[in-house]
Scaffold this active site. Structure first.
Site, PDB file in Angstrom:
ATOM      1  N   LYS A 113       0.840  -1.204   0.000  1.00  0.00           N
ATOM      2  CA  LYS A 113       0.000   0.000   0.000  1.00  0.00           C
ATOM      3  C   LYS A 113       0.875   1.253   0.000  1.00  0.00           C
ATOM      4  CE  LYS A 113      -3.734  -2.537   2.128  1.00  0.00           C
ATOM      5  NZ  LYS A 113      -4.384  -3.027   3.344  1.00  0.00           N
ATOM      6  N   GLN A 140      -4.468  -1.627   9.674  1.00  0.00           N
ATOM      7  CA  GLN A 140      -4.361  -2.947   9.040  1.00  0.00           C
ATOM      8  C   GLN A 140      -4.963  -4.020   9.957  1.00  0.00           C
ATOM      9  OE1 GLN A 140      -3.103  -3.596   5.854  1.00  0.00           O
ATOM     10  NE2 GLN A 140      -3.843  -5.658   6.192  1.00  0.00           N
ATOM     11  N   ASP A 187     -10.845   2.824   4.292  1.00  0.00           N
ATOM     12  CA  ASP A 187     -11.181   1.398   4.223  1.00  0.00           C
ATOM     13  C   ASP A 187     -12.703   1.205   4.214  1.00  0.00           C
ATOM     14  OD1 ASP A 187      -9.538  -0.707   3.868  1.00  0.00           O
ATOM     15  OD2 ASP A 187      -9.058  -1.045   5.985  1.00  0.00           O
TER      16      ASP A 187
END
Ligand code: NDP
Length: 289
Positions: free
Chosen positions: A54, A98, A121
């Site tokens: 990422k 994460q 997200d």
């Protein structure tokens, strides 16, 4: 009949290049450089690889990356404190915690600390609520990636029978909402569904997001259907999806391979969300100025 394969790697590359162009046009217009903060707690090797990917993708798209790593024994409060600092850091347009986090940390509770307009997200209750209402907001990256693959292949969704196998917060539920928004007739299946083959057999579009290697055989698929395989399963034969590729390929009209289908789209959509978040924050600041 043999299905046409959807080349997710090529489409993801294209999306990433488009985002890079949009970032430079945005900055040429005086917009601030978008920034993505990733937060990784612990030393899970797979998570470290995802976060590294990422960060690298950000650099390539002209997005500033902030790579925060906390030790495996970090306390919940410590992670929360970092998220709150990132919420008020103007250089940070998007925040990604994460998942999964180490077991002593409640990742789901921490996600709720992320400011909704920085929730790249798309997993906070606020983002989920906007999606459920069909209102504008940041969408979870993997489901958004699936929708982008369908869009770029002109798959007709209006009035189509769409069957989503899996009802997770991360994939199945948001996908069902996104398909509904495109006027598909959506059925969501899960572990208690009776007669899964019969339900799947009605579908013009099948999305498998289960996490069980090769669970969906070709015999379940309506000839010519579009089949999107979200599953990523590590087996002795390497990575395989939730559909039995060889037999499904003989029945489907369009099919995503694993790897190289949905997988690469997730990061591409994350970059798009980060730019969208930067735009939203800039517009809100301008409104209050
Ligand atoms: P979850 O384990 O959270 O959810 C799995 C879902 O499948 C559940 O809703 C479960 O039902 C359902 N299910 C389990 N067994 C069956 C069965 N026999 N019949 C029908 N439904 C069943 O998984 P995720 O949604 O997080 O992930 C699904 C897959 O997608 C995984 O392989 C994962 O690795 C992959 N994935 C890929 C991503 C990418 O490409 N970037 C990103 C995220 C995930 P119930 O709710 O009843 O338990």
């Amino acid at each position: 009949m043999s299905a046409r394969l959807i080349d997710g790697a090529a489409i993801a590359k294209q999306v990433r290049a488009e985002v890079a162009e949009q970032v430079s046009a945005w900055m040429a217009d005086g917009g601030p450089r978008p920034g993505l903060a990733t937060v990784l707690v612990g030393d899970d090797p797979a998570s470290a690889v995802y976060v590294g990917g990422k960060q690298k993708a950000c650099q390539e798209a002209g997005i500033e990356g902030f790579d925060h790593r906390l030790p495996a024994d970090a306390e919940q409060e410590q992670v929360e404190q970092l998220l709150l600092e990132l919420n008020s850091d103007e250089r940070v347009s998007g925040i990604l915690l994460q998942l999964p986090t180490p077991r002593h940390i409640d990742g789901s509770a921490l996600t709720t600390s992320i400011r909704p307009d920085k929730d790249v997200d798309g997993l906070t209750p606020a983002s989920a609520g906007l999606l459920a209402k069909g209102a504008a907001g940041l969408r979870p990256c993997t489901p958004a990636g699936v929708m982008e693959l369908l869009r770029r292949h002109d798959v007709e969704l209006s009035g189509a029978e769409a069957v989503v196998i899996g009802r997770s917060e991360l994939v199945g539920r948001p996908l069902a909402a996104l398909l509904l928004q495109q006027d598909a007739t959506v059925t969501v299946c899960h572990s208690r569904t009776r007669d899964l083959p019969e339900v799947v057999g009605r579908a013009d579009v099948v999305i498998a997001a289960v996490g069980r290697p090769r669970m969906v055989p070709g015999s379940w698929i309506k000839p010519g259907a579009t089949v999107i395989d979200v599953g990523i399963n590590r087996t002795e034969d390497g990575l395989v999806g939730d559909v039995e590729f060889d037999s499904v390929k003989e029945r489907a009209g369009l099919l995503t391979p694993v790897p190289g289908g949905v997988g690469p789209m997730t990061i591409a959509m994350l970059l798009g969300n980060t730019l969208a978040a930067a735009r939203m924050q800039h517009a809100a600041t301008a409104q209050h100025a």
